[in-house]
Motif scaffolding. Sequence first.
Motif, mmCIF file in Angstrom:
data_model
loop_
_atom_site.group_PDB
_atom_site.id
_atom_site.type_symbol
_atom_site.label_atom_id
_atom_site.label_comp_id
_atom_site.label_asym_id
_atom_site.label_seq_id
_atom_site.Cartn_x
_atom_site.Cartn_y
_atom_site.Cartn_z
ATOM 1 N N LEU A 75 53.649 41.187 -105.934
ATOM 2 C CA LEU A 75 53.685 42.216 -104.910
ATOM 3 C C LEU A 75 52.955 43.457 -105.388
ATOM 4 C CD1 LEU A 75 57.445 42.000 -103.825
ATOM 5 C CD2 LEU A 75 55.485 40.864 -102.768
ATOM 6 N N GLN A 76 52.295 44.136 -104.463
ATOM 7 C CA GLN A 76 51.734 45.454 -104.714
ATOM 8 C C GLN A 76 52.401 46.438 -103.757
ATOM 9 O OE1 GLN A 76 49.132 42.866 -103.689
ATOM 10 N NE2 GLN A 76 49.773 42.096 -105.693
ATOM 11 N N GLU A 77 52.454 47.688 -104.166
ATOM 12 C CA GLU A 77 53.161 48.731 -103.410
ATOM 13 C C GLU A 77 54.602 48.318 -103.133
ATOM 14 O OE1 GLU A 77 51.370 50.788 -100.143
ATOM 15 O OE2 GLU A 77 49.342 50.421 -100.854
ATOM 16 N N ALA A 78 55.235 47.719 -104.114
ATOM 17 C CA ALA A 78 56.630 47.314 -103.988
ATOM 18 C C ALA A 78 57.531 48.479 -104.387
ATOM 19 C CB ALA A 78 56.922 46.101 -104.865
ATOM 20 N N GLN A 79 58.375 48.894 -103.477
ATOM 21 C CA GLN A 79 59.295 49.992 -103.733
ATOM 22 C C GLN A 79 60.664 49.411 -104.074
ATOM 23 O OE1 GLN A 79 59.068 52.915 -100.670
ATOM 24 N NE2 GLN A 79 60.273 54.437 -101.753
ATOM 25 N N THR A 80 61.268 49.885 -105.148
ATOM 26 C CA THR A 80 62.501 49.270 -105.657
ATOM 27 C C THR A 80 63.714 49.709 -104.839
ATOM 28 O OG1 THR A 80 62.570 51.024 -107.326
ATOM 29 C CG2 THR A 80 61.703 48.879 -108.007
ATOM 30 N N THR A 81 63.695 49.356 -103.573
ATOM 31 C CA THR A 81 64.849 49.594 -102.722
ATOM 32 C C THR A 81 65.941 48.584 -103.056
ATOM 33 O OG1 THR A 81 63.959 48.124 -101.026
ATOM 34 C CG2 THR A 81 63.403 50.466 -100.846
ATOM 35 N N PRO A 82 67.193 48.904 -102.748
ATOM 36 C CA PRO A 82 68.271 47.939 -103.039
ATOM 37 C C PRO A 82 68.034 46.580 -102.401
ATOM 38 C CG PRO A 82 69.195 50.089 -102.498
ATOM 39 C CD PRO A 82 67.719 50.183 -102.241
ATOM 40 N N GLU A 83 67.454 46.543 -101.188
ATOM 41 C CA GLU A 83 67.228 45.267 -100.502
ATOM 42 C C GLU A 83 66.233 44.401 -101.263
ATOM 43 O OE1 GLU A 83 68.650 48.321 -97.711
ATOM 44 O OE2 GLU A 83 66.939 48.242 -99.087
ATOM 45 N N LEU A 84 65.149 44.996 -101.746
ATOM 46 C CA LEU A 84 64.154 44.219 -102.479
ATOM 47 C C LEU A 84 64.688 43.771 -103.829
ATOM 48 C CD1 LEU A 84 61.392 42.969 -102.763
ATOM 49 C CD2 LEU A 84 60.498 45.192 -103.511
ATOM 50 N N VAL A 85 65.373 44.648 -104.538
ATOM 51 C CA VAL A 85 65.942 44.272 -105.836
ATOM 52 C C VAL A 85 66.974 43.168 -105.660
ATOM 53 C CG1 VAL A 85 67.307 45.082 -107.801
ATOM 54 C CG2 VAL A 85 65.477 46.517 -106.881
ATOM 55 N N ARG A 86 67.759 43.232 -104.584
ATOM 56 C CA ARG A 86 68.753 42.200 -104.322
ATOM 57 C C ARG A 86 68.080 40.851 -104.055
ATOM 58 N NH1 ARG A 86 70.892 44.242 -99.991
ATOM 59 N NH2 ARG A 86 72.048 45.766 -101.223
ATOM 60 N N PHE A 87 67.004 40.863 -103.252
ATOM 61 C CA PHE A 87 66.275 39.619 -103.002
ATOM 62 C C PHE A 87 65.704 39.062 -104.303
ATOM 63 C CE2 PHE A 87 62.116 37.628 -102.559
ATOM 64 C CZ PHE A 87 62.422 36.538 -101.752
ATOM 65 N N ALA A 88 65.103 39.931 -105.103
ATOM 66 C CA ALA A 88 64.454 39.483 -106.334
ATOM 67 C C ALA A 88 65.449 38.883 -107.318
ATOM 68 C CB ALA A 88 63.711 40.653 -106.976
ATOM 69 N N THR A 89 66.553 39.565 -107.548
ATOM 70 C CA THR A 89 67.516 39.082 -108.541
ATOM 71 C C THR A 89 68.327 37.900 -108.038
ATOM 72 O OG1 THR A 89 69.080 40.796 -107.818
ATOM 73 C CG2 THR A 89 67.691 41.304 -109.729
ATOM 74 N N SER A 90 68.381 37.708 -106.727
ATOM 75 C CA SER A 90 69.112 36.560 -106.166
ATOM 76 C C SER A 90 68.277 35.285 -106.175
ATOM 77 C CB SER A 90 69.550 36.859 -104.726
ATOM 78 O OG SER A 90 70.419 37.961 -104.677
ATOM 79 N N ASN A 91 66.958 35.422 -106.164
ATOM 80 C CA ASN A 91 66.082 34.254 -106.023
ATOM 81 C C ASN A 91 65.201 33.984 -107.234
ATOM 82 O OD1 ASN A 91 66.314 33.325 -103.001
ATOM 83 N ND2 ASN A 91 66.264 35.563 -102.936
ATOM 84 N N TYR A 92 65.138 34.917 -108.184
ATOM 85 C CA TYR A 92 64.249 34.775 -109.335
ATOM 86 C C TYR A 92 64.973 35.133 -110.622
ATOM 87 C CZ TYR A 92 60.518 34.044 -106.049
ATOM 88 O OH TYR A 92 59.738 33.517 -105.062
#
Length: 281
Positions: A75-92
């Motif tokens: 990803l580029q221009e990825a902002q570490t919002t709680p929703e994105l961090v939650r998706f990332a840590t839940s799936n990767y």
Amino acid sequence: MAKKTYSVRYVAGQPVERIFPPLAFSRLGQALPPGEPLPGSKLLRVMVWNIYKQQRADWLSVLQGFGKDAQLVLLQEAQTTPELVRFATSNYLATDQVPALVFPQHPSGVMTLSAAHPVYCCPLREREPLLRLAKSALVTVYPLYDGQLMMVVNIHAVNFSLGVDVYSKQLGPIGEQILNHQGPVIMAGDFNAWSRQRITALYRFADRMTLREVKFIDDQRRRAFGRPLDFVFYRGLKVTEASVLVTQASDHNPLLVEFEPHKRTDKSVPETKIVGIPSVG
């Protein structure tokens, strides 16, 4: 005083970790620790997307629909919002981000989500000469199922600059690491190659690194001045499928590429027959 460059690693159930660049690249690949390989028998699925700081609706549904089946999401221009961090840590298993722009709450920059822990991680930043804003890049290395080590470069190239000096400067340390790496390589992201000078510099760099460009039959990549901005380059791999997902969830369309690793006995660019995709001339 210049700000220190580092990446931030997110792993489910573990404290957030800062990782600083290594002191030297010259021994890259010679003393890397062992690690669990990226999962999957032979196919390696990669998603590349400038996510536009998650400013548009449906960005999460696009990631859930297409990203969760990929072993790597760049990803580029990825902002570490709680929703994105939650998706990332839940799936990767591991997610690494290089903060380039620091907003009041959440920093933005390149982010690599991976289904295996990297055995090497090098964050890089380059400042925009006109706006004085930073762009970031991230170099990571992952073991593959066949014992090879694959280098992955996630880059958001500088945008506003006169000439290509700063543009080429940002590619310099990336090239140094690619040249010191013996295994397969994927280099992808938003290259902001909107001028003839920039795209010429990018293609010359890829040629020096013996990298091929992934071609898309139905090429719906985001363009500026008629030139695509997002690219995927590779070596030591075979492309089996490549497509562009048309979506309104960002101002860029995601690139979806499937690779098949194959063993090589030399450093030359292999003869590659690509199913359904024009070969690179």
